[in-house]
Design a protein around this motif. Structure first.
Motif: not given
Length: 200
Positions: A106, A108-109, A111
């Motif tokens: 989350r 480091n974004r 997917d």
């Protein structure tokens, strides 16, 4: 001499039967252990596979494009940046609880998706266990049925199965009976008692 030979032969047969049963049981246990994969075999590492620590480092470095987490198999399928689409994702063994992994994904974004794939090994293990439980249950039911029949027969021991069958009219009267007069009188009393018990 002949009796001792029979006893020795019976001992030999019982010992060979016991050995045969032991061999069957040992074979079944070995079959069970080969069907269900052991954790030691599951930990086998491929040369280009990632460890859990390496996965966390690559997430922080921004080298991870997508992660699919399978909690049933405790595996994360990782798609790295720049990895070709036809290349299968790398599988990383996970710990029981992975809060740090989800937090880093989350932060480091990246997917990610938590999936639950059907675990074929569990189904095979259940089927293998049912294969010996079901015949055992059938055998127990057979023994119970036989023992209930035997107990019913034991309770009926000594009971006569003879049935009394009386013909309605034979056409024979006391006048037709020859013999001692006293026997005829006693028989007439018995018949009278059976027909009219209130008279006595």
């Amino acid at each position: 001499m002949r009796g001792s030979h029979k006893k020795a032969l019976m001992r030999q047969r019982s010992a060979s039967g016991l050995a045969f049963t032991g061999a069957i049981a040992a074979g079944w246990i070995m079959l069970q252990s080969t069907l269900v994969a052991s954790p030691a075999l599951a930990q086998r590492r491929e040369p280009n596979a990632l460890t859990y620590g390496e996965l966390l480092e690559r997430i922080d470095a921004g080298q991870v494009e997508r992660v699919e987490i399978d909690p049933n198999q405790r595996i994360a399928r990782v798609q790295l940046e720049g990895q070709q689409a036809d290349t299968p994702p790398q599988e990383v063994p996970l710990l029981d609880q992975n809060p740090e992994l989800i937090e880093r994904l989350r932060a480091n974004r990246v997917d990610f998706e938590v999936q639950s794939a059907a675990d074929g090994r569990v189904a095979i293990g259940i089927l293998a266990n049912l294969l010996w439980i079901l015949p055992l249950m059938a055998l127990m039911l057979l023994f119970l049925r036989r023992s209930s029949n035997a107990s019913n027969q034991a309770m009926n021991f000594g009971k006569s199965r003879a049935r009394f069958q009386m013909e309605s009219k034979t056409g024979i009267t006391f006048v037709d009976v020859a013999g001692i007069e006293e026997a005829k009188e006693e028989l007439q009393e018995v018949v009278t008692f059976l027909k009219q018990p209130e008279r006595f």
